[in-house]
Write a protein that holds these residues in place. Structure first.
Motif, mmCIF file in Angstrom:
data_model
loop_
_atom_site.group_PDB
_atom_site.id
_atom_site.type_symbol
_atom_site.label_atom_id
_atom_site.label_comp_id
_atom_site.label_asym_id
_atom_site.label_seq_id
_atom_site.Cartn_x
_atom_site.Cartn_y
_atom_site.Cartn_z
ATOM 1 N N MET A 1 -11.342 -12.148 -42.228
ATOM 2 C CA MET A 1 -12.391 -13.053 -42.667
ATOM 3 C C MET A 1 -12.343 -14.396 -41.947
ATOM 4 O O MET A 1 -11.358 -15.140 -42.042
ATOM 5 N N ASP A 2 -13.430 -14.706 -41.241
ATOM 6 C CA ASP A 2 -13.575 -16.047 -40.691
ATOM 7 C C ASP A 2 -13.946 -16.989 -41.835
ATOM 8 O O ASP A 2 -14.415 -16.550 -42.890
ATOM 9 N N LEU A 3 -13.756 -18.280 -41.653
ATOM 10 C CA LEU A 3 -14.069 -19.244 -42.713
ATOM 11 C C LEU A 3 -15.460 -19.844 -42.600
ATOM 12 O O LEU A 3 -16.054 -20.234 -43.601
ATOM 13 N N SER A 4 -15.977 -19.936 -41.399
ATOM 14 C CA SER A 4 -17.237 -20.666 -41.189
ATOM 15 C C SER A 4 -18.393 -19.718 -40.878
ATOM 16 O O SER A 4 -18.350 -18.983 -39.892
ATOM 17 N N PRO B 1 -22.905 -19.617 -40.812
ATOM 18 C CA PRO B 1 -24.025 -20.550 -40.649
ATOM 19 C C PRO B 1 -24.926 -20.704 -41.867
ATOM 20 O O PRO B 1 -25.669 -21.660 -41.970
ATOM 21 N N ASN B 2 -24.867 -19.778 -42.832
ATOM 22 C CA ASN B 2 -25.852 -19.797 -43.917
ATOM 23 C C ASN B 2 -25.367 -20.499 -45.184
ATOM 24 O O ASN B 2 -26.008 -20.401 -46.235
ATOM 25 N N GLY B 3 -24.255 -21.203 -45.129
ATOM 26 C CA GLY B 3 -23.789 -21.954 -46.290
ATOM 27 C C GLY B 3 -22.771 -21.224 -47.144
ATOM 28 O O GLY B 3 -21.953 -21.852 -47.815
ATOM 29 N N ARG B 4 -22.793 -19.903 -47.173
ATOM 30 C CA ARG B 4 -21.805 -19.129 -47.920
ATOM 31 C C ARG B 4 -20.648 -18.824 -46.980
ATOM 32 O O ARG B 4 -20.730 -17.908 -46.166
ATOM 33 N N ASP B 5 -19.586 -19.595 -47.111
ATOM 34 C CA ASP B 5 -18.497 -19.493 -46.149
ATOM 35 C C ASP B 5 -17.523 -18.361 -46.489
ATOM 36 O O ASP B 5 -17.735 -17.590 -47.431
ATOM 37 N N GLY B 6 -16.446 -18.277 -45.712
ATOM 38 C CA GLY B 6 -15.473 -17.213 -45.906
ATOM 39 C C GLY B 6 -14.730 -17.293 -47.216
ATOM 40 O O GLY B 6 -14.312 -16.267 -47.767
ATOM 41 N N LEU B 7 -14.549 -18.492 -47.751
ATOM 42 C CA LEU B 7 -13.872 -18.645 -49.039
ATOM 43 C C LEU B 7 -14.728 -18.084 -50.162
ATOM 44 O O LEU B 7 -14.240 -17.349 -51.032
ATOM 45 N N TYR B 8 -16.025 -18.425 -50.131
ATOM 46 C CA TYR B 8 -16.963 -17.870 -51.118
ATOM 47 C C TYR B 8 -16.985 -16.341 -51.011
ATOM 48 O O TYR B 8 -16.915 -15.629 -52.025
ATOM 49 N N THR B 9 -17.072 -15.857 -49.790
ATOM 50 C CA THR B 9 -17.159 -14.411 -49.567
ATOM 51 C C THR B 9 -15.886 -13.706 -50.031
ATOM 52 O O THR B 9 -15.952 -12.615 -50.611
ATOM 53 N N THR B 10 -14.749 -14.314 -49.786
ATOM 54 C CA THR B 10 -13.477 -13.731 -50.239
ATOM 55 C C THR B 10 -13.452 -13.592 -51.749
ATOM 56 O O THR B 10 -13.080 -12.543 -52.293
ATOM 57 N N ARG B 11 -13.843 -14.643 -52.452
ATOM 58 C CA ARG B 11 -13.859 -14.585 -53.921
ATOM 59 C C ARG B 11 -14.816 -13.512 -54.434
ATOM 60 O O ARG B 11 -14.468 -12.723 -55.324
ATOM 61 N N GLU B 12 -16.013 -13.480 -53.869
ATOM 62 C CA GLU B 12 -17.010 -12.499 -54.296
ATOM 63 C C GLU B 12 -16.541 -11.070 -54.010
ATOM 64 O O GLU B 12 -16.707 -10.166 -54.825
ATOM 65 N N LEU B 13 -15.958 -10.898 -52.847
ATOM 66 C CA LEU B 13 -15.505 -9.576 -52.428
ATOM 67 C C LEU B 13 -14.396 -9.053 -53.344
ATOM 68 O O LEU B 13 -14.414 -7.898 -53.783
ATOM 69 N N LEU B 14 -13.443 -9.922 -53.658
ATOM 70 C CA LEU B 14 -12.303 -9.497 -54.470
ATOM 71 C C LEU B 14 -12.684 -9.291 -55.935
ATOM 72 O O LEU B 14 -12.003 -8.558 -56.650
ATOM 73 N N GLN B 15 -13.753 -9.921 -56.372
ATOM 74 C CA GLN B 15 -14.229 -9.662 -57.729
ATOM 75 C C GLN B 15 -14.773 -8.249 -57.846
ATOM 76 O O GLN B 15 -14.603 -7.578 -58.858
ATOM 77 N N SER B 16 -15.455 -7.795 -56.794
ATOM 78 C CA SER B 16 -16.052 -6.454 -56.804
ATOM 79 C C SER B 16 -15.061 -5.378 -56.383
ATOM 80 O O SER B 16 -15.088 -4.257 -56.903
ATOM 81 N N LEU B 17 -14.178 -5.727 -55.423
ATOM 82 C CA LEU B 17 -13.218 -4.758 -54.892
ATOM 83 C C LEU B 17 -11.820 -5.388 -54.869
ATOM 84 O O LEU B 17 -11.315 -5.782 -53.817
ATOM 85 N N PRO B 18 -11.186 -5.512 -56.016
ATOM 86 C CA PRO B 18 -9.887 -6.192 -56.089
ATOM 87 C C PRO B 18 -8.772 -5.512 -55.307
ATOM 88 O O PRO B 18 -7.754 -6.136 -55.009
#
Length: 217
Positions: free
Chosen positions: A54-57, A59-76
């Protein structure tokens, strides 16, 4: 069985380079890639990779940290390794808090990235060397006054036994070194664990390290 890796980076050249290197490994296969958060989550839900790079940056405002949290909520069960240019304490701790199992710099050699993937796949955490130093420093600086006061409540004999146990000595070896019975050692250990509110040997070793009791000289 090969480790299934999914690459998330908004630069196509970076994704292509990573895929080429990782697909060349005998134990790793790249099963997909994405350039943004929405695409990452959608594809990961379908492909179910073992590890996401996972990269952190983005362009659309939802960065890698947001994506990591969302991803792990659905696929822990998925493991996330942050692969970034940011050698920064702020990003490191935020990534770990978001649930990442690894943090490695894009400037690291590819051999280190492969090592990180293998290690995280085995259920461990991988941090590049400077990140490890930052974590240890943060851990030491985060020591609370309450913990310090509780530690000071130990007797000198309990501190002595704590040090030996943390170094790996068995109850019998501690008893022989201190010329006391094994039962006495066991009683002291129980008192130490109760006073310090520790649950296992790993926690005991962490505290012994923080308190400077692991000098092997």
């Amino acid at each position: 069985m090969k480790v299934k890796v999914f690459i998330v980076d908004d630069h196509a050249v970076v994704r292509s380079g990573l895929r080429a290197v990782l697909d060349a490994q005998s134990n790793i296969t790249v099963i997909g890639e994405a350039a943004d958060s929405a695409s990452c989550i959608k594809q990961a839900l379908e492909l179910k990779p073992d590890i996401v790079l996972m990269d952190l940056s983005f362009p659309n405002g939802r960065d890698g940290l947001y994506t990591t949290r969302e991803l792990l909520q659905s696929l822990p069960e998925i493991k996330v390794i942050v692969l970034t240019m940011h050698d920064d304490e702020q990003y490191l701790f935020r990534a770990l808090k978001a649930g990442a199992s690894g943090y490695i710099l894009k400037s690291s050699p590819m051999t280190e990235l492969v090592q990180a993937i293998e290690q995280v796949y085995q259920g461990l955490v991988y941090l590049h060397p400077s990140a490890t130093k930052k974590v240890i420093q943060g851990y030491l600086q985060g020591q609370t006054k309450e913990t310090k006061d509780v530690f000071e409540s130990l007797t000198e004999r309990e501190k002595e036994i704590l040090s030996l146990v943390a170094k790996g000595y068995t109850n019998k070896e501690v008893a022989e070194l201190l010329l006391i019975s094994v039962k006495t050692v066991e009683n002291h250990k129980a008192n130490i664990m109760e006073k310090l509110q520790l649950d296992n040997r790993r926690d005991l070793m962490k505290l012994a390290y923080r308190r400077g009791l692991l000098d092997f000289d």
